[in-house]
Design a protein around this motif. Structure first.
Motif, PDB file in Angstrom:
ATOM      1  N   PRO A  80       4.091  -1.347 134.257  1.00  0.00           N
ATOM      2  CA  PRO A  80       3.970  -2.707 133.728  1.00  0.00           C
ATOM      3  C   PRO A  80       4.972  -2.970 132.603  1.00  0.00           C
ATOM      4  CG  PRO A  80       1.817  -1.643 133.864  1.00  0.00           C
ATOM      5  CD  PRO A  80       2.822  -0.606 134.210  1.00  0.00           C
ATOM      6  N   GLU A  81       5.389  -4.213 132.507  1.00  0.00           N
ATOM      7  CA  GLU A  81       6.473  -4.576 131.604  1.00  0.00           C
ATOM      8  C   GLU A  81       6.213  -4.183 130.139  1.00  0.00           C
ATOM      9  OE1 GLU A  81       8.127  -8.156 132.660  1.00  0.00           O
ATOM     10  OE2 GLU A  81       9.604  -8.148 131.025  1.00  0.00           O
ATOM     11  N   GLN A  82       4.958  -4.346 129.703  1.00  0.00           N
ATOM     12  CA  GLN A  82       4.674  -4.075 128.279  1.00  0.00           C
ATOM     13  C   GLN A  82       4.811  -2.596 127.931  1.00  0.00           C
ATOM     14  OE1 GLN A  82       2.471  -5.180 130.470  1.00  0.00           O
ATOM     15  NE2 GLN A  82       0.392  -4.435 130.125  1.00  0.00           N
ATOM     16  N   ILE A  83       4.774  -1.719 128.978  1.00  0.00           N
ATOM     17  CA  ILE A  83       4.907  -0.274 128.738  1.00  0.00           C
ATOM     18  C   ILE A  83       6.400   0.112 128.708  1.00  0.00           C
ATOM     19  CG2 ILE A  83       4.312   2.018 129.683  1.00  0.00           C
ATOM     20  CD1 ILE A  83       1.714   0.858 129.456  1.00  0.00           C
ATOM     21  N   ARG A  84       7.220  -0.669 129.419  1.00  0.00           N
ATOM     22  CA  ARG A  84       8.626  -0.307 129.652  1.00  0.00           C
ATOM     23  C   ARG A  84       9.417  -0.075 128.359  1.00  0.00           C
ATOM     24  NH1 ARG A  84      10.280  -4.325 134.244  1.00  0.00           N
ATOM     25  NH2 ARG A  84       8.382  -3.613 135.238  1.00  0.00           N
ATOM     26  N   SER A  85       9.113  -0.854 127.348  1.00  0.00           N
ATOM     27  CA  SER A  85       9.915  -0.743 126.123  1.00  0.00           C
ATOM     28  C   SER A  85       9.434   0.386 125.209  1.00  0.00           C
ATOM     29  CB  SER A  85       9.880  -2.061 125.364  1.00  0.00           C
ATOM     30  OG  SER A  85       8.535  -2.386 125.090  1.00  0.00           O
ATOM     31  N   ILE A  86       8.231   0.921 125.489  1.00  0.00           N
ATOM     32  CA  ILE A  86       7.698   1.944 124.568  1.00  0.00           C
ATOM     33  C   ILE A  86       7.572   3.331 125.205  1.00  0.00           C
ATOM     34  CG2 ILE A  86       6.455   0.355 123.031  1.00  0.00           C
ATOM     35  CD1 ILE A  86       3.904   1.010 124.657  1.00  0.00           C
ATOM     36  N   ALA A  87       7.725   3.405 126.553  1.00  0.00           N
ATOM     37  CA  ALA A  87       7.530   4.699 127.223  1.00  0.00           C
ATOM     38  C   ALA A  87       8.806   5.145 127.927  1.00  0.00           C
ATOM     39  CB  ALA A  87       6.405   4.584 128.248  1.00  0.00           C
ATOM     40  N   THR A  88       8.880   6.438 128.183  1.00  0.00           N
ATOM     41  CA  THR A  88       9.969   6.958 129.008  1.00  0.00           C
ATOM     42  C   THR A  88       9.439   8.146 129.818  1.00  0.00           C
ATOM     43  OG1 THR A  88      12.295   7.634 129.000  1.00  0.00           O
ATOM     44  CG2 THR A  88      10.917   8.551 127.250  1.00  0.00           C
ATOM     45  N   SER A  89      10.298   8.750 130.615  1.00  0.00           N
ATOM     46  CA  SER A  89       9.907   9.942 131.373  1.00  0.00           C
ATOM     47  C   SER A  89      11.107  10.892 131.365  1.00  0.00           C
ATOM     48  CB  SER A  89       9.548   9.571 132.815  1.00  0.00           C
ATOM     49  OG  SER A  89      10.713   9.185 133.517  1.00  0.00           O
ATOM     50  N   LEU A  90      10.863  12.130 131.747  1.00  0.00           N
ATOM     51  CA  LEU A  90      11.979  13.091 131.791  1.00  0.00           C
ATOM     52  C   LEU A  90      13.030  12.614 132.789  1.00  0.00           C
ATOM     53  CD1 LEU A  90      10.006  16.458 131.629  1.00  0.00           C
ATOM     54  CD2 LEU A  90      11.307  15.341 129.803  1.00  0.00           C
ATOM     55  N   ARG A  91      12.557  12.078 133.896  1.00  0.00           N
ATOM     56  CA  ARG A  91      13.491  11.580 134.911  1.00  0.00           C
ATOM     57  C   ARG A  91      14.354  10.445 134.370  1.00  0.00           C
ATOM     58  NH1 ARG A  91      13.899   9.876 140.692  1.00  0.00           N
ATOM     59  NH2 ARG A  91      15.270   8.118 140.351  1.00  0.00           N
ATOM     60  N   GLU A  92      13.736   9.550 133.636  1.00  0.00           N
ATOM     61  CA  GLU A  92      14.499   8.421 133.074  1.00  0.00           C
ATOM     62  C   GLU A  92      15.562   8.926 132.098  1.00  0.00           C
ATOM     63  OE1 GLU A  92      14.677   5.220 133.619  1.00  0.00           O
ATOM     64  OE2 GLU A  92      13.011   5.015 135.028  1.00  0.00           O
ATOM     65  N   GLU A  93      15.209   9.956 131.333  1.00  0.00           N
ATOM     66  CA  GLU A  93      16.146  10.457 130.323  1.00  0.00           C
ATOM     67  C   GLU A  93      17.258  11.304 130.937  1.00  0.00           C
ATOM     68  OE1 GLU A  93      16.013   9.507 127.058  1.00  0.00           O
ATOM     69  OE2 GLU A  93      14.366   8.226 127.718  1.00  0.00           O
ATOM     70  N   LEU A  94      16.909  12.043 132.032  1.00  0.00           N
ATOM     71  CA  LEU A  94      17.877  12.992 132.590  1.00  0.00           C
ATOM     72  C   LEU A  94      18.645  12.427 133.787  1.00  0.00           C
ATOM     73  CD1 LEU A  94      15.590  16.160 132.538  1.00  0.00           C
ATOM     74  CD2 LEU A  94      17.593  15.792 131.088  1.00  0.00           C
ATOM     75  N   GLY A  95      18.009  11.490 134.486  1.00  0.00           N
ATOM     76  CA  GLY A  95      18.664  10.907 135.664  1.00  0.00           C
ATOM     77  C   GLY A  95      18.374  11.664 136.946  1.00  0.00           C
ATOM     78  N   TYR A  96      17.501  12.641 136.898  1.00  0.00           N
ATOM     79  CA  TYR A  96      17.109  13.343 138.136  1.00  0.00           C
ATOM     80  C   TYR A  96      15.664  13.819 138.019  1.00  0.00           C
ATOM     81  CZ  TYR A  96      18.553  17.287 135.150  1.00  0.00           C
ATOM     82  OH  TYR A  96      18.711  18.141 134.112  1.00  0.00           O
ATOM     83  N   ASP A  97      15.058  14.164 139.184  1.00  0.00           N
ATOM     84  CA  ASP A  97      13.664  14.609 139.204  1.00  0.00           C
ATOM     85  C   ASP A  97      13.519  16.026 138.658  1.00  0.00           C
ATOM     86  OD1 ASP A  97      12.646  12.294 140.154  1.00  0.00           O
ATOM     87  OD2 ASP A  97      12.024  13.074 142.109  1.00  0.00           O
ATOM     88  N   ILE A  98      12.357  16.272 138.078  1.00  0.00           N
ATOM     89  CA  ILE A  98      12.019  17.584 137.529  1.00  0.00           C
ATOM     90  C   ILE A  98      10.779  18.073 138.284  1.00  0.00           C
ATOM     91  CG2 ILE A  98      10.959  18.590 135.453  1.00  0.00           C
ATOM     92  CD1 ILE A  98      13.657  18.156 134.676  1.00  0.00           C
TER      93      ILE A  98
END
Ligand code: BTN
Length: 266
Positions: free
Chosen positions: A159-177
């Motif tokens: 959900p949009e309200q989470i997008r600005s405050i959360a991240t994931s390892l995949r988002e930070e690294l650019g690949y799946d873990i």
């Protein structure tokens, strides 16, 4: 490998206590709720409850924890430390340090602990801990250490309200873990930190927590129950409370609240 199963998690895990029994569920209301029920019914120290998805994942302060299937880690660990109830918050600090070390080990990224036990990467939430303690008289009977790590969740899917405050390892690294390898790393770090804690190394634990938090000396605003305190972080007390010297000159110990950084102090 991304499929969570007791066999895949136990393979080469190498721990003695944490993970001696691993229960994996396709879905649960909350791994913490399940673990608490199991602990009440006598489950052993070190038993681990994992779910692929949570229908009512719980966060701190009554918040919801977003728990989509197939992508993240939702795990609860039952501990029965022989300690006084007043020392239970140290288990929370231990969990945060172990999660920070595992996250760093898996990804090479540098997470920061935000008091009391949020884990941030680039100022966005990557993991959170919800720890629930049952005491009998003044002793801890058990602790449920609940840990959620955003591993392969894409921000496009939340959900949009989470997008600005959360991240994931995949988002930070650019690949799946691999979730399995991530969980193993977490259980191994927890075993090491828990052993050190039981051996009396709580000073070392507090210093590691402070290193990961990078908050000492920083100017913060603390929203705590009905008040807002501004002050400089002095450190963390052995009971897990945050020590602040507030702008009115008084020394404060804060046991619960939401903290945000205001700026650097010279
Ligand atoms: C927070 O940051 O507010 C704490 C989030 C804790 C989430 C984890 S996911 C596994 C365990 N089960 C839950 O229902 N919550 C914790």
């Amino acid at each position: 490998m991304n499929t969570l199963s007791p066999q895949s998690i136990k393979a080469h895990l190498g721990t003695q206590t944490i993970g001696k029994e691993i229960h994996v569920f396709g879905e649960l209301d909350s791994t913490n709720s399940k673990a608490y029920r199991m602990a009440t019914e006598g489950a052993d120290e070190g038993e681990v409850i994992v779910a692929d998805r949570q229908l009512r994942g719980r966060g701190r302060l009554g918040r919801q924890w977003l728990s989509p299937p197939g992508v993240n880690l939702y795990v609860s660990i039952i501990l029965r430390p022989p300690i006084a109830a007043r020392n239970a918050p140290l288990i929370t600090l231990m969990g945060a340090v172990a999660t920070a070390k595992a996250t760093k080990g898996i990804s090479g990224l540098q997470p920061r602990i935000k008091w009391p036990n949020d884990l941030l990467i680039n100022n966005k939430k990557i993991a959170g801990l919800l720890n629930e303690v049952k005491c009998r008289e003044d002793k801890v009977e058990f602790v449920v250490l609940g840990i959620g790590i955003n591993v392969n969740m894409t921000l496009a899917s939340v959900p949009e309200q989470i997008r600005s405050i959360a991240t994931s390892l995949r988002e930070e690294l650019g690949y799946d873990i691999s979730r399995v390898e991530s969980l193993k790393a977490l259980l191994q770090e927890l075993e090491a930190e828990y052993r050190a804690f039981l051996a009396g190394e709580s000073e070392r634990l507090l210093r590691q927590w402070e290193e990961f938090s990078q908050m000492v000396g920083k100017l913060v605003e603390m929203r705590s129950f009905h008040e807002v305190i501004r002050g400089r972080v002095r450190g963390i007390d052995s009971d897990g409370s945050l020590l602040l010297s507030s702008s009115d000159g008084s020394e404060r110990r804060v046991i619960a609240g939401d903290i945000s950084q205001l700026g650097e102090l010279s």
